[in-house]
Design an enzyme around this catalytic site. Structure first.
Site, PDB file in Angstrom:
ATOM      1  N   SER A  66      32.428  44.499  39.386  1.00 43.08           N
ATOM      2  CA  SER A  66      31.675  45.573  38.364  1.00 43.08           C
ATOM      3  C   SER A  66      30.540  44.551  37.884  1.00 43.08           C
ATOM      4  O   SER A  66      30.345  43.404  38.163  1.00 43.08           O
ATOM      5  CB  SER A  66      32.629  45.527  37.038  1.00 43.08           C
ATOM      6  OG  SER A  66      32.073  45.994  35.979  1.00 43.08           O
TER       7      SER A  66
ATOM      8  N   TYR B 168      38.745  42.038  30.559  1.00 41.87           N
ATOM      9  CA  TYR B 168      38.132  42.946  31.714  1.00 41.87           C
ATOM     10  C   TYR B 168      36.874  42.089  32.195  1.00 41.87           C
ATOM     11  O   TYR B 168      36.888  42.096  33.698  1.00 41.87           O
ATOM     12  CB  TYR B 168      37.544  44.285  31.230  1.00 41.87           C
ATOM     13  CG  TYR B 168      37.019  45.037  32.582  1.00 41.87           C
ATOM     14  CD1 TYR B 168      37.755  45.596  33.285  1.00 41.87           C
ATOM     15  CD2 TYR B 168      35.605  45.217  32.322  1.00 41.87           C
ATOM     16  CE1 TYR B 168      37.259  46.244  34.439  1.00 41.87           C
ATOM     17  CE2 TYR B 168      35.099  46.006  33.411  1.00 41.87           C
ATOM     18  CZ  TYR B 168      35.785  46.556  34.243  1.00 41.87           C
ATOM     19  OH  TYR B 168      35.247  47.209  35.440  1.00 41.87           O
TER      20      TYR B 168
END
Length: 264
Positions: free
Chosen positions: A141, A154
């Protein structure tokens, strides 16, 4: 009849994983489709069979559970499939305060985003090394480049994926195996709905721009076959990733917290 080359795609029921599966079918790969939800994958397998003659194996497995990876590998072994490409796409995020988000959910994030990805890669890479060919695409990401207040676990899990992938890129290239980390920014998928179960986020409203899952998948695949260690789709995301190392930590933390906070 020549045995087809196979790609194993996790998180194949929707979003970037589904788009990568469709792309790989067009490229001539047979598919091992892995996700918790089997019905969307069965429909996808039928579609790809009709469109491209793609052989597909559908594996329903919760990769965040202790037996998830073992379930997948039992199926691969039983069918004697040689996996030429691994796409580790399965993962999820949660927005909210670390002290308030459920501990079980945050540990589950680590299990899926980190442990399962590592275990599948370890299970399949030795075969690629022995054959002196193969590809591994790990979906990280744009969050991987900095700490993420209000999405701390995350962001940390994706930092692991980025670091792990870059190291393997260097380690395995002499064995004919290409490894890339795909680092998309906000993408039109089901991610935001899952991530905002406990708290919304300004980031989910696309203030830094939004890319479609198909475009992200195509850029990721193209970067992988070209041998790029890291693929960051989108100009804003690339510029941001380039600037991060030069930005003071305190400023990075405040900016990231602002975007991860709820706008309500």
């Amino acid at each position: 009849m020549r045995t087809p080359k196979y790609a194993l795609v996790t998180g194949a029921s929707s979003g970037i994983g589904r788009e990568l599966a469709e792309l790989l079918a067009r490229e001539g790969y047979g598919l091992v489709l892995v996700a918790r939800r089997t019905e969307p994958m069965r429909l996808l397998a039928e579609k790809l069979q009709q469109a491209h003659g793609t052989p597909s194996v559908v594996v329903g497995a919760d990769l965040g559970s202790p037996e998830g990876v073992a379930t997948v590998m039992r199926e691969v072994t039983a069918r004697q499939l040689e996996i030429d490409m691994l796409v580790n796409n399965a993962g999820f995020g949660l927005a909210g305060s670390f002290s308030e988000l459920p501990a079980e959910s945050q540990l589950g994030m680590i299990d899926l985003n980190v442990r399962a990805l590592t275990a599948l890669t370890r299970a399949l890479v030795p075969g690629m090394v022995a054959r002196r060919r193969g590809y591994v695409l790990n979906v990280a990401s744009a969050a991987a480049f900095q700490p993420g207040p209000l999405m701390s676990v995350y962001y940390a899990s994706k930092a692991y994926v980025l670091s792990f992938s870059a190291a393997l890129h260097e380690e395995l290239r002499e064995h004919g195996v290409k490894v890339s980390a795909l680092c998309p920014g906000y993408t039109e998928t089901e991610f935001a709905a899952r991530a905002s179960e406990h708290q919304g986020s300004r980031l989910f409203n696309g203030p830094l721009g939004t890319l479609g899952a198909r475009e992200v998948a195509e850029l990721g695949y193209r970067g992988l076959v070209r041998g790029r260690a890291v693929v960051v789709p989108g100009l804003v995301n690339r510029v941001t990733a380039w600037l991060v190392p030069f930005t003071p930590l305190a400023l990075k933390l405040r900016i990231t917290r602002y975007f991860n906070a709820s706008d309500s």
